[in-house]
Design a protein around this motif. Structure first.
Motif, PDB file in Angstrom:
ATOM      1  N   ALA A  14       7.139  -6.077 -36.260  1.00 52.11           N
ATOM      2  CA  ALA A  14       5.708  -5.902 -35.958  1.00 52.11           C
ATOM      3  C   ALA A  14       4.966  -7.220 -36.144  1.00 52.11           C
ATOM      4  CB  ALA A  14       5.113  -4.821 -36.863  1.00 52.11           C
ATOM      5  N   ALA A 110       1.346  -6.300 -41.687  1.00 49.39           N
ATOM      6  CA  ALA A 110       2.607  -5.786 -41.121  1.00 49.39           C
ATOM      7  C   ALA A 110       3.693  -5.936 -42.185  1.00 49.39           C
ATOM      8  CB  ALA A 110       2.961  -6.555 -39.851  1.00 49.39           C
ATOM      9  N   GLY A 112       5.529  -3.692 -43.843  1.00 52.72           N
ATOM     10  CA  GLY A 112       6.722  -2.850 -43.873  1.00 52.72           C
ATOM     11  C   GLY A 112       6.821  -1.963 -45.104  1.00 52.72           C
ATOM     12  N   GLY A 276       3.236  -1.636 -37.519  1.00 54.73           N
ATOM     13  CA  GLY A 276       4.612  -1.425 -37.967  1.00 54.73           C
ATOM     14  C   GLY A 276       4.762  -0.329 -39.001  1.00 54.73           C
ATOM     15  N   ASP A 277       5.852  -0.433 -39.768  1.00 52.69           N
ATOM     16  CA  ASP A 277       6.244   0.650 -40.677  1.00 52.69           C
ATOM     17  C   ASP A 277       5.228   0.940 -41.777  1.00 52.69           C
ATOM     18  OD1 ASP A 277       8.508   0.714 -39.181  1.00 52.69           O
ATOM     19  OD2 ASP A 277       9.907   0.294 -40.811  1.00 52.69           O
ATOM     20  N   ARG A 284       9.386   5.400 -37.072  1.00 48.31           N
ATOM     21  CA  ARG A 284       9.479   4.001 -37.518  1.00 48.31           C
ATOM     22  C   ARG A 284      10.767   3.389 -36.965  1.00 48.31           C
ATOM     23  NH1 ARG A 284       6.776   6.603 -41.663  1.00 48.31           N
ATOM     24  NH2 ARG A 284       4.761   5.629 -42.030  1.00 48.31           N
ATOM     25  N   ALA A 289       7.522  -0.706 -33.878  1.00 45.04           N
ATOM     26  CA  ALA A 289       6.894  -1.785 -34.653  1.00 45.04           C
ATOM     27  C   ALA A 289       6.402  -2.898 -33.722  1.00 45.04           C
ATOM     28  CB  ALA A 289       7.888  -2.339 -35.667  1.00 45.04           C
ATOM     29  N   THR A 290       7.246  -3.281 -32.767  1.00 42.63           N
ATOM     30  CA  THR A 290       6.835  -4.359 -31.867  1.00 42.63           C
ATOM     31  C   THR A 290       5.633  -3.920 -31.018  1.00 42.63           C
ATOM     32  OG1 THR A 290       8.481  -3.664 -30.230  1.00 42.63           O
ATOM     33  CG2 THR A 290       9.122  -5.430 -31.713  1.00 42.63           C
ATOM     34  N   ASP A 292       3.293  -1.795 -31.923  1.00 41.48           N
ATOM     35  CA  ASP A 292       2.119  -1.887 -32.805  1.00 41.48           C
ATOM     36  C   ASP A 292       1.627  -3.332 -32.915  1.00 41.48           C
ATOM     37  OD1 ASP A 292       2.444   0.784 -33.365  1.00 41.48           O
ATOM     38  OD2 ASP A 292       2.994   0.513 -35.476  1.00 41.48           O
TER      39      ASP A 292
END
Lengths: 312, 103
Positions: A14, A110, A112, A276-277, A284, A289-290, A292
């Motif tokens: 992300a 981002a 995670g 992302g996460d 997830r 993620a990318t 987002d």
């Protein structure tokens, strides 16, 4: 004071995508990461569902994304963010490593997640020795030994499939059924050395004389039918906790400490976005993620344009 | 200096000065990211520390001798004595601290 249009906190898929989209939108971008580029991808042996990449090793995909970001001019620094502040139209970022304060017009969080733990008897005693959260790192010491995986989601199934190639036996204990994608679940179930115990709850990591010997579990619904499985090691994959501790004093966190964002990845603080996460979301994956990250960076760019129009 | 293990030279290599040994596996993702960080560290501290990479699968005798259980594992030596050890992927500042304590 270093000043940027956009500071991305976290260099997982992300964060790296956000940074790439940020520089491509002509923003001056700094990406901060406390460990290494890649996020959870680093702990993934094989990623098989990122379109166009085929079957790819997690760290290789991470390095490709990182090199892509570097080639486009994203600045990168190893920093652990401890606090962010929003002062009028400006944001300030504080880090653990030194007294430097970094200023930005926008921030994309981002950061995670990290693995959730069970917090049951024996976990503290045996974590790092018999209990692990990384099959790729610690799987090698269980060659021809008996291993248990706790959990039934994507990580449990992926890492379990890897462990099954090393261990003599793999037992999976999960409080539901296996819930990863059906193809992966069916494959894991089909392996001759794999045994799955669904609808169970692990209650204790058992040891004798300081040596780990196995795990104790019961029926999830009734708490009865106590059983002990002897094994040499356990891997826990029971979900994730977001790395958002540094945001606890803000108002942008929701249930479980995940970031609450809208479809534009905006938090309730103008100019602060989540991707992302670490966002509150259902799925997830690297690809989500990318996505987002791309949306967040585009919105950060639009936010900065609006700020500049206001100044004129 | 960052180099791959030459078995015959290992004992001699760790005997003098600050030597960081990276026990890694070629198939392990965290090991690859650690290699990325070590390359970065070598750029700034490479004249003060020797970094030796030891492949886990190819060197079972060294793995056993140094009681390495998983990878990646970093072991910091000073004049042949083990000073510190870290298992798993580590933050760059943590690795730099390990090295600085051995200088």
């Amino acid at each position: 004071m270093r000043k940027y249009d956009l500071v991305v906190i976290g260099a997982g898929p992300a964060g790296m995508t956000a940074a790439i989209y940020g520089v491509r939108a002509n923003l001056k971008v700094l990406m901060l990461e406390k460990l290494a580029p890649g996020g959870q991808m680093i702990n993934t042996n094989e990623i098989e569902n990122y379109p166009g990449a085929g079957k790819v090793n997690g760290s290789e995909l991470a390095l490709q994304m990182f090199e892509h970001a570097q080639e486009l001019g994203v600045e990168f620094d190893y920093k652990t963010v401890t606090k962010i502040e929003s002062i009028e139209d400006s944001k300030r970022i504080y880090t653990e490593e030194d007294d430097e304060v970094i200023e930005a017009l926008t921030i994309i969080v981002a950061t995670g997640t990290r693995p959730r733990t069970l917090n049951i008897p024996g976990e503290e005693e045996f974590k790092g020795s018999a209990i692990s959260w990384c099959a790729i790192c610690d799987g090698a010491k269980y060659r021809d030994k008996d291993v248990v995986v706790i959990g039934g989601g994507n990580s449990a199934v992926d890492e379990g499939t890897y462990l099954a190639t090393i261990a003599k036996s793999l037992t999976i204990i999960t409080d539901l059924e296996l819930t990863a994608d059906p193809v992966s679940c069916d494959y894991l179930r089909s392996l001759p050395n794999v045994n799955v115990f669904p609808y169970k709850r692990v209650v204790e990591f058992v040891g004798k004389g300081g040596e780990f010997t196995g795990i104790k579990f019961v029926d999830k619904e009734t708490g009865e039918n106590e059983q002990v499985i002897e094994c040499d090691g356990v891997f826990e994959y029971i979900g994730a906790i977001p790395y958002t501790d540094f945001l606890e004093k803000t108002t942008i966190l929701g249930s479980g400490g995940f970031l609450e964002v809208n479809e534009r990845m905006e938090t309730t603080i103008p100019g602060v976005f989540g991707a992302g996460d670490c966002n509150s979301k259902h799925l997830r994956q690297v690809v989500t993620a990318t996505a987002d990250g791309a949306i967040a960076a585009q919105e950060a760019s639009a936010y900065i344009k609006a700020l500049r129009r206001k100044e004129v | 200096m960052l180099k791959e293990l030459v078995k015959e030279e290992f004992t001699q290599d760790i005997a003098k000065g600050a030597v960081l040994v990276d026990f890694y596996s070629s198939t392990c993702s965290p090991c690859k990211m650690l290699a990325f960080i070590l390359k970065d560290i070598e750029k700034t501290l490479g004249d003060q520390v020797t970094i030796i990479k030891v492949n886990f699968e190819e060197n079972p005798d060294l793995i056993e001798e140094h009681k390495v259980e998983g990878y990646p594992t970093l072991v910091m030596f000073k004049d042949g004595e083990e000073l510190s050890r870290k298992s798993g992927l580590q933050q760059k500042p943590v690795i730099i601290k390990m090295i600085e304590e051995a200088l």
